[in-house]
Design a protein around this motif. Structure first.
Motif, PDB file in Angstrom:
ATOM      1  N   ALA A 195       6.611   3.742 -11.387  1.00  0.00           N
ATOM      2  CA  ALA A 195       6.336   2.307 -11.467  1.00  0.00           C
ATOM      3  C   ALA A 195       6.618   1.651 -10.123  1.00  0.00           C
ATOM      4  N   PHE A 196       5.825   0.635  -9.788  1.00  0.00           N
ATOM      5  CA  PHE A 196       6.112  -0.163  -8.607  1.00  0.00           C
ATOM      6  C   PHE A 196       5.790  -1.622  -8.889  1.00  0.00           C
ATOM      7  N   VAL A 197       6.397  -2.512  -8.106  1.00  0.00           N
ATOM      8  CA  VAL A 197       6.320  -3.950  -8.354  1.00  0.00           C
ATOM      9  C   VAL A 197       5.774  -4.652  -7.109  1.00  0.00           C
ATOM     10  N   THR A 198       4.813  -5.537  -7.313  1.00  0.00           N
ATOM     11  CA  THR A 198       4.280  -6.343  -6.215  1.00  0.00           C
ATOM     12  C   THR A 198       4.254  -7.810  -6.646  1.00  0.00           C
ATOM     13  N   LEU A 252       0.839  -1.198   0.000  1.00  0.00           N
ATOM     14  CA  LEU A 252       0.000   0.000   0.000  1.00  0.00           C
ATOM     15  C   LEU A 252       0.872   1.246   0.000  1.00  0.00           C
ATOM     16  N   ASN A 253       1.886   1.246   0.861  1.00  0.00           N
ATOM     17  CA  ASN A 253       2.796   2.388   0.895  1.00  0.00           C
ATOM     18  C   ASN A 253       3.522   2.569  -0.435  1.00  0.00           C
ATOM     19  N   ALA A 254       3.867   1.448  -1.078  1.00  0.00           N
ATOM     20  CA  ALA A 254       4.544   1.525  -2.382  1.00  0.00           C
ATOM     21  C   ALA A 254       3.658   2.230  -3.401  1.00  0.00           C
ATOM     22  N   SER A 255       2.365   1.917  -3.390  1.00  0.00           N
ATOM     23  CA  SER A 255       1.453   2.551  -4.350  1.00  0.00           C
ATOM     24  C   SER A 255       1.279   4.035  -4.054  1.00  0.00           C
ATOM     25  N   TYR A 256       1.227   4.407  -2.776  1.00  0.00           N
ATOM     26  CA  TYR A 256       1.159   5.819  -2.408  1.00  0.00           C
ATOM     27  C   TYR A 256       2.439   6.547  -2.832  1.00  0.00           C
ATOM     28  N   ALA A 309      -1.918   2.027 -15.084  1.00  0.00           N
ATOM     29  CA  ALA A 309      -2.103   0.746 -15.758  1.00  0.00           C
ATOM     30  C   ALA A 309      -1.427  -0.354 -14.945  1.00  0.00           C
ATOM     31  N   TYR A 310      -1.615  -1.601 -15.416  1.00  0.00           N
ATOM     32  CA  TYR A 310      -1.289  -2.763 -14.585  1.00  0.00           C
ATOM     33  C   TYR A 310      -0.857  -3.889 -15.515  1.00  0.00           C
ATOM     34  N   ILE A 311       0.354  -4.406 -15.297  1.00  0.00           N
ATOM     35  CA  ILE A 311       0.893  -5.492 -16.123  1.00  0.00           C
ATOM     36  C   ILE A 311       1.118  -6.724 -15.256  1.00  0.00           C
ATOM     37  N   LEU A 329       2.371   2.874 -13.106  1.00  0.00           N
ATOM     38  CA  LEU A 329       2.329   1.503 -13.611  1.00  0.00           C
ATOM     39  C   LEU A 329       2.633   0.524 -12.487  1.00  0.00           C
ATOM     40  N   GLU A 330       1.740  -0.453 -12.286  1.00  0.00           N
ATOM     41  CA  GLU A 330       2.028  -1.556 -11.366  1.00  0.00           C
ATOM     42  C   GLU A 330       2.401  -2.790 -12.180  1.00  0.00           C
ATOM     43  N   ILE A 331       3.508  -3.416 -11.809  1.00  0.00           N
ATOM     44  CA  ILE A 331       3.943  -4.661 -12.436  1.00  0.00           C
ATOM     45  C   ILE A 331       3.815  -5.771 -11.395  1.00  0.00           C
ATOM     46  N   VAL A 332       3.031  -6.784 -11.712  1.00  0.00           N
ATOM     47  CA  VAL A 332       2.748  -7.862 -10.763  1.00  0.00           C
ATOM     48  C   VAL A 332       3.457  -9.140 -11.214  1.00  0.00           C
TER      49      VAL A 332
END
Length: 536
Positions: free
Chosen positions: A53-56, A36-40, A146-148, A80-83
């Motif tokens: 960009a952040f990665v989870t 959550l903190n990463a997305s903020y 967006a979300y990859i 951008l979130e990379i999962v």
């Protein structure tokens, strides 16, 4: 796309991918305490850099982050979130692997993101390059998140190096002919006797303030901003007349809107928290709306050739047939003088404004901080942001750190309540690890003040634990020379704390500001009443 720092949390489905970040010289991995903190933090970074960009990891990681990404969708922030996900074979076989519901279904979380309107791509070996390029271009053009989904079996897949040469072709401003819609807009404005421009957050996302500034200067049109979008512009601009918040705005600001026969809304959303609970003094019949996705004149859509960026470029060069007088914008802001009186919210807000400098970015948590500071005028060069639409408490602290990482030549001034900070205080360790030097004002006023004003002034659900903030820096790994802690309960103490913080440029300065539980900014009190009425 400009993001050299990648945020996130490691998990076994993304570890191989993280190697390709940490082993590069042009990228830096900045790991977070939670997703959550990463997305903020990515949201705050993108507001300065224009992209983040952040990665989870799959399932548990992405669901932890989805609240922050939803905020980026609501407030139009390009993240951008990379999962990292199980291999394509595992997913195709429906294996009962960890971080799933154990029901053979691997598309649940992707569907959740799609339901929120977040563009997504589940990469496969045959189309991965096209999928990645499509997402990158979407973010670049729309400035939306967006979300990859990246299955682990694709991480080491070889890619033809010659493709790298074509990447810049994805990012260019398409020249679009918007003559028809422009003529409609121009002729409508030409028929106005007393216009005013009100700007929102899309002005920043699409970098069109200079266009508005030129249009305003050429035609002597007064300009206001909304809280959702404040700090996107140079508020020292001679035609800027204030921040508008519906009828609860200062009278000097209200008069420009009340006396206007047409309001030109540019890149704005009229949400309850930035219109004084929907008390704006205009409606569809006297409004020209120019937004990224659409435009309308007095409720009727303009021609289909409309393009936001193109129209703003046209307007910047436009001299209307209007003959408006020059704007006399008297700056009535006077310096405040401290005393030994107990600190009040009103004095605090004016003090922060008075000491803000050109290299500061003020980040205000939703609640007393945002409503108190949003109405203050910013000096030339200063920036400001909060999250008044999504309003997720705890957002401001990690977002401030992300913004500081994006540009270490600016110094963050964070204003947050102790209740909000407790949700995301884990990132204090990151601040010291990354040697960040924000000034953190923590308003200690015995709980969730904004909620108290809306409902339950003395109810226990609006109380929060009483933390000892003096001990926090050391608890999160700080050395003695890396921080300063100051407590302020009077006006003089606040002034002394601010002067010291400005001198200690290489330290994180944490200032605990003690105020009365029922002390709230005037605009918050009025807005909270509107919120309460909405809930009846």
């Amino acid at each position: 796309m400009g993001a050299n720092d990648i945020f996130g949390v490691p998990g076994d489905y993304n570890l191989q991918f993280l190697d390709h970040i940490t082993h590069r010289q042009d990228l830096k991995w900045t790991g977070n305490a939670n997703e959550l903190n990463a997305s903020y933090m990515a949201d705050g970074y993108a507001r300065e850099k224009g992209f983040a960009a952040f990665v989870t990891t799959f399932g548990v990681g992405e669901l932890s982050a989805i609240n922050g990404l939803a905020g980026s969708i609501a407030e139009h922030v390009p993240v951008l979130e990379i999962v990292g996900a199980p291999t394509n074979n595992v997913q195709n076989n429906g294996s009962l692997v960890h971080h799933t519901f154990g029901d053979h279904k691997f598309d649940r979380f992707e569907k959740a993101h799609r339901q929120l309107g977040i563009k997504s791509a589940r990469l496969d070996g045959e189309h991965a390059i096209d999928q990645i390029n499509d997402v990158a271009q979407y973010i670049y053009e729309t400035k939306k998140p967006a979300y990859i989904i990246l299955p682990t079996n694709l991480v080491e897949m070889e890619v033809n190096k010659s493709l790298k040469d074509s990447i810049p072709n994805l990012f260019f401003n398409k020249e679009m002919n918007s003559e028809n819609s422009f003529e409609q807009i121009k002729s409508s404005i030409n028929n106005i006797e007393n216009p005013v421009i009100v700007m929102g957050h899309e002005v920043d996302r699409f970098n069109v303030f200079n266009d508005i500034k030129s249009f305003s200067s050429n035609n002597n049109i007064p300009v206001l901003d909304l809280g959702l979008g404040k700090g996107n512009i140079d508020e020292s601009f001679s035609n800027f007349v204030g921040t508008y918040n519906g009828q609860i705005s200062d009278e000097s600001v209200n008069k420009y809107v009340a006396n206007a026969d047409t309001v030109v809304l540019i890149g704005a959303k009229l949400t309850d928290s930035v219109t004084g609970g929907f008390t704006q003094q205009f409606n569809e019949q006297n409004t020209i709306v120019l937004n990224y996705e659409n435009a309308n004149i007095y409720g009727k859509s303009v021609d289909k050739d409309y393009n936001f960026k193109t129209i703003m470029t046209y307007l910047s060069k436009t001299k209307l047939d209007l003959s408006l007088p020059s704007i006399k914008n008297a700056d009535n802001v006077s310096e405040i003088k401290p005393s030994n009186n107990k600190l009040t919210q009103s004095f605090y807000d004016k003090a922060i404004s008075q000491f803000t400098s050109a290299d500061n970015t003020i980040v205000a948590e939703q609640g007393t901080s945002f409503f108190g500071l949003a109405s203050q005028k910013l000096p030339k060069g200063a920036k400001f942001f909060g999250q008044p639409l999504w309003g997720s408490i705890g957002y401001a602290f990690p977002a401030a750190l992300g913004n500081q990482i994006a540009n270490k030549n600016r110094r963050i001034v964070l204003s947050t309540g102790e209740g909000s900070l407790q949700l995301t205080i884990q990132e204090l360790g990151l601040a010291f690890r990354e040697k960040l030097n924000p000034v953190m004002f923590v308003i200690d006023n015995s709980g969730y003040t904004v909620e108290r004003v809306i409902h339950g002034m003395n109810e226990p659900y609006n109380d929060v634990p009483n933390l000892n903030y003096k001990l926090m820096p050391k608890a999160f790994g700080a050395k003695e020379d890396e921080y300063d802690f100051i407590e302020a309960s009077t006006e003089n103490e606040l002034f002394d704390a601010i002067f010291k913080a400005k001198e200690e440029k290489d330290k994180l300065v944490l200032i605990q500001v003690n105020m009365e539980m029922k002390d709230v900014p005037e605009q918050l009190a009025k807005t909270a009443k509107a919120f309460a009425d909405q809930n009846k």
